[in-house]
Design an enzyme around this catalytic site. Structure first.
Site, PDB file in Angstrom:
ATOM      1  N   HIS A 172      18.302  50.483 -26.604  1.00  0.00           N
ATOM      2  CA  HIS A 172      18.267  49.920 -27.955  1.00  0.00           C
ATOM      3  C   HIS A 172      17.401  50.778 -28.874  1.00  0.00           C
ATOM      4  O   HIS A 172      16.750  50.268 -29.791  1.00  0.00           O
ATOM      5  CB  HIS A 172      17.722  48.482 -27.898  1.00  0.00           C
ATOM      6  CG  HIS A 172      18.542  47.483 -28.656  1.00  0.00           C
ATOM      7  ND1 HIS A 172      19.547  46.752 -28.082  1.00  0.00           N
ATOM      8  CD2 HIS A 172      18.516  47.098 -29.952  1.00  0.00           C
ATOM      9  CE1 HIS A 172      20.089  45.944 -28.977  1.00  0.00           C
ATOM     10  NE2 HIS A 172      19.480  46.141 -30.137  1.00  0.00           N
ATOM     11  N   TYR A 215      26.775  40.491 -29.520  1.00  0.00           N
ATOM     12  CA  TYR A 215      25.577  39.841 -29.001  1.00  0.00           C
ATOM     13  C   TYR A 215      26.031  38.478 -28.519  1.00  0.00           C
ATOM     14  O   TYR A 215      26.418  37.617 -29.321  1.00  0.00           O
ATOM     15  CB  TYR A 215      24.516  39.676 -30.081  1.00  0.00           C
ATOM     16  CG  TYR A 215      23.755  40.929 -30.431  1.00  0.00           C
ATOM     17  CD1 TYR A 215      23.031  41.622 -29.469  1.00  0.00           C
ATOM     18  CD2 TYR A 215      23.752  41.409 -31.743  1.00  0.00           C
ATOM     19  CE1 TYR A 215      22.324  42.770 -29.803  1.00  0.00           C
ATOM     20  CE2 TYR A 215      23.052  42.544 -32.084  1.00  0.00           C
ATOM     21  CZ  TYR A 215      22.333  43.222 -31.104  1.00  0.00           C
ATOM     22  OH  TYR A 215      21.634  44.355 -31.435  1.00  0.00           O
ATOM     23  N   SER A 228      28.363  46.064 -35.453  1.00  0.00           N
ATOM     24  CA  SER A 228      27.462  45.080 -34.873  1.00  0.00           C
ATOM     25  C   SER A 228      27.887  43.651 -35.200  1.00  0.00           C
ATOM     26  O   SER A 228      28.423  43.362 -36.277  1.00  0.00           O
ATOM     27  CB  SER A 228      26.048  45.315 -35.402  1.00  0.00           C
ATOM     28  OG  SER A 228      25.166  44.293 -34.981  1.00  0.00           O
ATOM     29  N   THR A 244      26.556  43.918 -25.533  1.00  0.00           N
ATOM     30  CA  THR A 244      25.161  44.330 -25.403  1.00  0.00           C
ATOM     31  C   THR A 244      24.441  43.356 -24.485  1.00  0.00           C
ATOM     32  O   THR A 244      24.440  42.147 -24.725  1.00  0.00           O
ATOM     33  CB  THR A 244      24.474  44.369 -26.777  1.00  0.00           C
ATOM     34  OG1 THR A 244      25.096  45.389 -27.558  1.00  0.00           O
ATOM     35  CG2 THR A 244      22.995  44.678 -26.655  1.00  0.00           C
ATOM     36  N   LYS A 297      26.833  47.683 -22.760  1.00  0.00           N
ATOM     37  CA  LYS A 297      25.781  48.475 -23.393  1.00  0.00           C
ATOM     38  C   LYS A 297      24.401  47.897 -23.088  1.00  0.00           C
ATOM     39  O   LYS A 297      24.196  46.691 -23.162  1.00  0.00           O
ATOM     40  CB  LYS A 297      25.995  48.491 -24.916  1.00  0.00           C
ATOM     41  CG  LYS A 297      24.934  49.240 -25.709  1.00  0.00           C
ATOM     42  CD  LYS A 297      25.247  49.183 -27.196  1.00  0.00           C
ATOM     43  CE  LYS A 297      24.214  49.936 -28.030  1.00  0.00           C
ATOM     44  NZ  LYS A 297      22.913  49.234 -28.083  1.00  0.00           N
TER      45      LYS A 297
END
Length: 407
Positions: A306, A191, A168, A217, A282
């Site tokens: 999520h 992100y 992440s 994402t 995603k």
């Protein structure tokens, strides 16, 4: 002696060249649960430093597992209340969180017992990477909430299980530290930030560190109303390793404010250009979004809500899978996450159009309870259960599963 030598080689391979930093010590608390061989290498495992008296798991041990449902309550005894609420909780009334599980119960596997097929073969491949089974580890933020080894422990467990770990953006450890802590293939999850300079820097660092793909994402332009965090007055006890110096610190509210509030096909093109790596999009639930992503250059689609943490009331990923798979029509691979707890779930997902499944919270809980060995235990358990399901259903290979019709 032979087994000890094998373990020593695996640990050596997975920890090659770990990068130490000022924020991360070199000693892990070593307890009786660690094997002598693992203890000999304990000085190479990072130990994160917490603030505010937060204390996460320290054990490094294999786990005895009966299923991957009850493991959540076991982990709740190890992870502090605020951290556990952040990990386990969903958005709003948590209907989508529950529906991610319930949707799998509405489809059944018809046993095939006279196919003449023997021992099963779980091996799979995605984007040119061969893995032990069609199960990978999803990106999950702040893994220092669960265990002192944080994402280094997760990476080591995934490497031991011969599968992919996605890291992440909001990891506790930096992407460089995680890359150096363990061998095995890794993807970097992005992100998208409001500052393209930050995005560009993250993407170039990921490529330089050896990550094989970018997981973009796209379902986080706003943060779901995660009520557990509000009730627990939760604040992160750790910094975000990839964003140090970018104004985020450990403040989740400041971090969320830095996320892009608009994402379109141009964002996919930007990530492709700046990273030079395959892009997995995603957060897809709609067939139209899947096709938009593919036209923009996506190499794979990840169907995800999520884990029920964003839009409560949205359908389960398994519910939307057939329609998305029909639209994609095998143009690119499909990954499905959210709600995977059983070998049956993996089988049903592959039989309904997925190529790979992503495992989330159970891997997180395995980390909390047993460090890298706990993660490996979770992967081994799910692979064993999938193997059993395949044998009883008459599917010898992953491709056989994809040709199976569910009732």
């Amino acid at each position: 002696m032979i087994e000890q030598e094998k373990e020593k080689k695996m640990i050596n391979d997975s920890r090659r060249g770990f990068l130490k930093s000022a924020a991360i010590g070199s000693a892990l608390v070593v307890g009786a649960e660690m094997s002598p061989i693992a203890a000999a290498f304990a000085d190479e495992i990072p130990k994160v430093t917490y603030t505010g008296g937060y204390k996460a798991g320290t054990a490094v041990q294999e786990l005895e597992l009966l299923d991957l449902v009850e493991i959540e309550q076991r982990a709740a005894k190890v992870i502090p209340k605020g951290g556990f609420g952040y990990i386990a909780g969903g958005a709003g009334d948590e209907w989508t969180l529950r529906e991610n599980r319930a949707a799998f119960e509405r489809k059944q596997i018809t046993p095939r017992v006279l196919t003449g097929k023997g021992a099963v073969d779980l091996r799979a491949e995605i984007l040119g990477i061969s893995i032990a089974s069609p199960i990978i580890v999803c990106p999950m933020g702040g893994q220092g909430l669960a265990h002192v080894t944080a994402e280094a422990g997760m990476a080591m467990g995934a490497a031991a299980g011969n599968t992919i770990m996605a890291l992440s953006t909001v990891s506790t450890l930096s992407m460089e530290q995680v890359a150096a802590a363990a061998g095995g293939p890794k993807w970097f999850q992005l992100y998208l930030q409001t500052d393209d300079g930050v995005n560009r820097d993250l993407l170039r660092r990921a490529k330089a560190a050896g990550y094989k793909a970018i997981v973009l994402t796209v379902d986080s332009t706003a943060t779901g109303n995660r009520e557990a965090d509000a009730r627990n007055n939760f604040t992160f006890p750790l910094p975000f390793g990839n964003l140090v110096g970018k104004g985020s610190g450990g403040n989740i509210h400041a971090l969320n404010a830095s996320f892009a509030q608009k994402i379109d096909a141009k964002a996919i093109e930007f990530v492709l250009t700046e990273s030079g790596l395959p892009v997995i999009v995603k957060g897809i639930s709609s067939p139209d979004d899947a096709l938009l992503a593919i036209r923009a250059g996506a190499s794979a689609i990840q169907i995800s809500n999520h884990g029920g943490r964003q839009l409560d009331g949205s359908p389960a990923t398994f519910t939307v899978l057939p329609a998305v798979a029909k639209a994609v029509d095998r143009k690119v691979p499909i990954i499905l996450d959210s709600g995977i707890r059983r070998g049956q779930d993996v089988f049903k997902a592959l039989a309904s159009g997925a190529d790979i499944v992503g495992l989330g919270r159970p891997a997180y809980y395995g980390l909390a309870l047993g460090g890298w060995k706990g993660v490996h235990s979770v992967l081994k358990f799910l692979n064993r259960e999938l193997s059993m399901v395949m044998q009883l259903a008459g599917a010898q290979t992953v491709e056989d599963i994809k040709r199976t019709n569910l009732a």
